[in-house]
Scaffold this motif. Structure first.
Motif, PDB file in Angstrom:
ATOM      1  N   GLN A 218     -22.738  82.431  69.804  1.00  8.19           N
ATOM      2  CA  GLN A 218     -21.799  83.543  69.962  1.00  8.19           C
ATOM      3  C   GLN A 218     -20.390  83.045  70.248  1.00  8.19           C
ATOM      4  O   GLN A 218     -20.174  81.916  70.681  1.00  8.19           O
ATOM      5  N   ARG A 219     -19.419  83.898  69.964  1.00 12.60           N
ATOM      6  CA  ARG A 219     -18.029  83.617  70.298  1.00 12.60           C
ATOM      7  C   ARG A 219     -17.828  83.858  71.792  1.00 12.60           C
ATOM      8  O   ARG A 219     -18.098  84.938  72.290  1.00 12.60           O
ATOM      9  N   VAL A 220     -17.360  82.851  72.490  1.00  9.15           N
ATOM     10  CA  VAL A 220     -17.228  82.959  73.947  1.00  9.15           C
ATOM     11  C   VAL A 220     -15.913  82.322  74.382  1.00  9.15           C
ATOM     12  O   VAL A 220     -15.331  81.495  73.671  1.00  9.15           O
ATOM     13  N   PRO A 221     -15.420  82.685  75.565  1.00  7.01           N
ATOM     14  CA  PRO A 221     -14.234  82.009  76.100  1.00  7.01           C
ATOM     15  C   PRO A 221     -14.567  80.592  76.528  1.00  7.01           C
ATOM     16  O   PRO A 221     -15.740  80.229  76.642  1.00  7.01           O
ATOM     17  N   LYS A 222     -13.550  79.789  76.736  1.00  7.03           N
ATOM     18  CA  LYS A 222     -13.750  78.447  77.277  1.00  7.03           C
ATOM     19  C   LYS A 222     -13.848  78.539  78.797  1.00  7.03           C
ATOM     20  O   LYS A 222     -13.066  79.230  79.435  1.00  7.03           O
ATOM     21  N   VAL A 223     -14.813  77.836  79.362  1.00  6.52           N
ATOM     22  CA  VAL A 223     -14.968  77.767  80.809  1.00  6.52           C
ATOM     23  C   VAL A 223     -14.662  76.347  81.265  1.00  6.52           C
ATOM     24  O   VAL A 223     -15.179  75.378  80.693  1.00  6.52           O
ATOM     25  N   TRP A 224     -13.817  76.239  82.297  1.00  5.84           N
ATOM     26  CA  TRP A 224     -13.421  74.933  82.838  1.00  5.84           C
ATOM     27  C   TRP A 224     -13.550  74.971  84.356  1.00  5.84           C
ATOM     28  O   TRP A 224     -13.395  76.015  84.970  1.00  5.84           O
ATOM     29  N   ALA A 225     -13.814  73.810  84.945  1.00  7.44           N
ATOM     30  CA  ALA A 225     -13.925  73.728  86.400  1.00  7.44           C
ATOM     31  C   ALA A 225     -13.196  72.496  86.916  1.00  7.44           C
ATOM     32  O   ALA A 225     -13.125  71.460  86.237  1.00  7.44           O
ATOM     33  N   ILE A 226     -12.650  72.638  88.111  1.00  8.74           N
ATOM     34  CA  ILE A 226     -11.998  71.512  88.772  1.00  8.74           C
ATOM     35  C   ILE A 226     -12.115  71.729  90.277  1.00  8.74           C
ATOM     36  O   ILE A 226     -12.211  72.871  90.740  1.00  8.74           O
ATOM     37  N   SER A 227     -12.120  70.634  91.039  1.00  9.17           N
ATOM     38  CA  SER A 227     -12.133  70.784  92.491  1.00  9.17           C
ATOM     39  C   SER A 227     -10.700  70.977  92.978  1.00  9.17           C
ATOM     40  O   SER A 227      -9.747  70.430  92.407  1.00  9.17           O
ATOM     41  N   GLU A 228     -10.559  71.747  94.027  1.00 15.49           N
ATOM     42  CA  GLU A 228      -9.220  71.998  94.567  1.00 15.49           C
ATOM     43  C   GLU A 228      -8.529  70.714  95.011  1.00 15.49           C
ATOM     44  O   GLU A 228      -7.318  70.547  94.751  1.00 15.49           O
ATOM     45  N   PRO A 229      -9.239  69.766  95.654  1.00 18.40           N
ATOM     46  CA  PRO A 229      -8.568  68.507  96.009  1.00 18.40           C
ATOM     47  C   PRO A 229      -8.018  67.765  94.787  1.00 18.40           C
ATOM     48  O   PRO A 229      -6.926  67.187  94.851  1.00 18.40           O
ATOM     49  N   ASP A 230      -8.756  67.758  93.669  1.00 18.98           N
ATOM     50  CA  ASP A 230      -8.265  67.108  92.452  1.00 18.98           C
ATOM     51  C   ASP A 230      -7.030  67.821  91.912  1.00 18.98           C
ATOM     52  O   ASP A 230      -6.072  67.180  91.456  1.00 18.98           O
ATOM     53  N   TRP A 231      -7.068  69.141  91.938  1.00 17.62           N
ATOM     54  CA  TRP A 231      -5.932  69.920  91.436  1.00 17.62           C
ATOM     55  C   TRP A 231      -4.684  69.639  92.264  1.00 17.62           C
ATOM     56  O   TRP A 231      -3.597  69.413  91.715  1.00 17.62           O
ATOM     57  N   ILE A 232      -4.827  69.629  93.576  1.00 12.85           N
ATOM     58  CA  ILE A 232      -3.683  69.404  94.454  1.00 12.85           C
ATOM     59  C   ILE A 232      -3.162  67.974  94.330  1.00 12.85           C
ATOM     60  O   ILE A 232      -1.948  67.731  94.274  1.00 12.85           O
ATOM     61  N   ALA A 233      -4.077  67.018  94.240  1.00 11.14           N
ATOM     62  CA  ALA A 233      -3.678  65.607  94.201  1.00 11.14           C
ATOM     63  C   ALA A 233      -2.972  65.242  92.906  1.00 11.14           C
ATOM     64  O   ALA A 233      -2.030  64.441  92.909  1.00 11.14           O
ATOM     65  N   ASN A 234      -3.401  65.817  91.775  1.00 14.88           N
ATOM     66  CA  ASN A 234      -2.877  65.398  90.475  1.00 14.88           C
ATOM     67  C   ASN A 234      -1.858  66.355  89.875  1.00 14.88           C
ATOM     68  O   ASN A 234      -1.085  65.971  88.992  1.00 14.88           O
ATOM     69  N   GLY A 235      -1.862  67.604  90.315  1.00 17.38           N
ATOM     70  CA  GLY A 235      -0.862  68.546  89.832  1.00 17.38           C
ATOM     71  C   GLY A 235      -1.164  69.079  88.447  1.00 17.38           C
ATOM     72  O   GLY A 235      -2.033  68.573  87.725  1.00 17.38           O
ATOM     73  N   PRO A 236      -0.441  70.131  88.034  1.00 20.32           N
ATOM     74  CA  PRO A 236      -0.733  70.808  86.772  1.00 20.32           C
ATOM     75  C   PRO A 236      -0.678  69.924  85.527  1.00 20.32           C
ATOM     76  O   PRO A 236      -1.455  70.126  84.594  1.00 20.32           O
ATOM     77  N   LEU A 237       0.192  68.917  85.510  1.00 20.81           N
ATOM     78  CA  LEU A 237       0.331  68.109  84.297  1.00 20.81           C
ATOM     79  C   LEU A 237      -0.789  67.097  84.107  1.00 20.81           C
ATOM     80  O   LEU A 237      -1.135  66.758  82.974  1.00 20.81           O
ATOM     81  N   GLN A 238      -1.362  66.593  85.194  1.00 25.15           N
ATOM     82  CA  GLN A 238      -2.318  65.493  85.088  1.00 25.15           C
ATOM     83  C   GLN A 238      -3.734  65.824  85.541  1.00 25.15           C
ATOM     84  O   GLN A 238      -4.661  65.076  85.234  1.00 25.15           O
ATOM     85  N   ALA A 239      -3.925  66.911  86.249  1.00 29.41           N
ATOM     86  CA  ALA A 239      -5.269  67.260  86.727  1.00 29.41           C
ATOM     87  C   ALA A 239      -6.182  67.561  85.544  1.00 29.41           C
ATOM     88  O   ALA A 239      -5.837  68.341  84.651  1.00 29.41           O
ATOM     89  N   LEU A 240      -7.364  66.947  85.531  1.00 33.77           N
ATOM     90  CA  LEU A 240      -8.305  67.097  84.420  1.00 33.77           C
ATOM     91  C   LEU A 240      -9.394  68.104  84.777  1.00 33.77           C
ATOM     92  O   LEU A 240     -10.098  67.944  85.773  1.00 33.77           O
ATOM     93  N   TRP A 241      -9.524  69.119  83.949  1.00 37.79           N
ATOM     94  CA  TRP A 241     -10.559  70.140  84.114  1.00 37.79           C
ATOM     95  C   TRP A 241     -11.783  69.738  83.303  1.00 37.79           C
ATOM     96  O   TRP A 241     -11.671  69.211  82.192  1.00 37.79           O
ATOM     97  N   LEU A 242     -12.960  69.986  83.844  1.00 31.26           N
ATOM     98  CA  LEU A 242     -14.213  69.655  83.165  1.00 31.26           C
ATOM     99  C   LEU A 242     -14.689  70.865  82.369  1.00 31.26           C
ATOM    100  O   LEU A 242     -14.767  71.979  82.891  1.00 31.26           O
ATOM    101  N   GLY A 243     -14.997  70.606  81.078  1.00 29.74           N
ATOM    102  CA  GLY A 243     -15.493  71.668  80.213  1.00 29.74           C
ATOM    103  C   GLY A 243     -16.879  71.351  79.687  1.00 29.74           C
ATOM    104  O   GLY A 243     -17.508  70.360  80.072  1.00 29.74           O
ATOM    105  N   ALA A 244     -17.375  72.195  78.806  1.00 30.69           N
ATOM    106  CA  ALA A 244     -18.710  72.016  78.235  1.00 30.69           C
ATOM    107  C   ALA A 244     -18.796  70.686  77.486  1.00 30.69           C
ATOM    108  O   ALA A 244     -17.833  70.243  76.865  1.00 30.69           O
TER     109      ALA A 244
END
Length: 295
Positions: free
Chosen positions: A229-255
């Motif tokens: 089926q057609r579905v949206p993309k789902v991504w996850a990241i931990s808040e510490p990773d997001w804060i430490a690396n910032g929007p440009l470099q923080a890596l989100w985990l996907g399927a």
């Protein structure tokens, strides 16, 4: 102008429940000293309250509306007919959750301030996001299949990043989160023509939980009831990773173990017209600032 600014503060608190002076500074593009000055007046008028943020260092506080302040904001929003003052009697309950979700959006606005010509064109609160996807039963009763912790539209020259935020404190079991993601897949596919370029972002406070969210929650759905089926993309990241690396470099985990930064995610087509960007409102200098400059 000062009265108009206070109305903006009331509306922001009405939409987003609890905000700090620093968050209001970024969102509304006023000096923090001006925010504090407005809060002194609004507290004196019995419109706002201070909320201790005990989970943060340095004894920081947030601000939330008192019932009279919420009533004023409801009138300003045109929602006075549906306003229930009793709902605003007690201080916010999920303070850490509200703060964390709001801070994610504020971090994106803050990031955009030095970047042209891009930025947050829309930040839909949890309440407004639920209303956006409200459904009606055959009886006419309204229900809410989706209750995001906020929806965002970030405009870039290449296109629009559209996302829905789930802020996960770790208190919710994974089966409940799986039900939520299943609802996202079913509801969004019926609304967005290019749903594959629409995103659900799960920001979790628990560092070891991101892989479980993808491997134990989302991927079984893709291989099961959502297969093909057609579905949206789902991504996850931990808040510490997001804060430490910032929007440009923080890596989100996907399927499938795929990792991408926010800026590498699929975009919808650019808008045909410009929208005002949050945090970039044009503000006239205060009389005191003008006086200092002419001296």
């Amino acid at each position: 102008m000062y009265e108009a600014a206070k109305k903006e503060v009331l509306l922001a608190l009405y939409q987003h429940t609890i905000l700090t002076a620093g968050q209001l500074e970024v969102l509304l593009h006023y000096r923090k000293s001006s925010i504090y000055g407005m809060m002194v007046e609004l507290k004196r008028q019995g419109l706002v309250r201070r909320v201790p943020l005990t989970f943060l260092r340095n004894h920081r506080v947030g601000y939330a509306l008192l019932p009279d302040g919420a009533k004023v904001a409801a009138v300003l929003s045109g929602e006075e007919l549906h306003f229930r003052q009793k709902a605003w009697q007690d201080p916010p309950v999920q303070v850490e959750h509200e703060y964390g979700a709001n801070e994610f959006f504020i971090s994106l606005i803050r990031h955009s301030l030095s970047r042209e010509p891009e930025g947050m064109a829309e930040w839909m609160s949890a309440r407004d996001a639920a209303e956006r996807y409200a459904h009606f039963k055959s009886s006419g009763a309204k229900y809410y299949p989706l209750r995001p912790d906020g929806c965002g539209l970030y405009v870039r020259p290449q296109g629009r990043l559209v996302f829905h935020l789930e802020y996960d404190t770790g208190s919710e079991n994974l089966s409940r989160l799986q039900d939520k993601l299943l609802n996202y897949a079913r509801v969004l596919a019926g609304i967005w023509e290019r749903v594959e370029s629409v995103h659900v972002l799960v920001l979790t406070k628990i560092p070891g939980r991101t892989r479980h969210i993808l491997e134990d929650v989302w991927e079984p759905l893709l291989q099961g009831v959502l297969f093909g089926q057609r579905v949206p993309k789902v991504w996850a990241i931990s808040e510490p990773d997001w804060i430490a690396n910032g929007p440009l470099q923080a890596l989100w985990l996907g399927a499938g173990g795929k990792r991408q930064t926010l800026w590498e995610m699929d975009l919808l087509s650019p808008l045909s017209h410009e929208l005002p960007l949050l945090g970039k409102q044009q503000r006239e200098r205060s009389p005191a600032e003008k006086w200092k400059k002419t001296r």
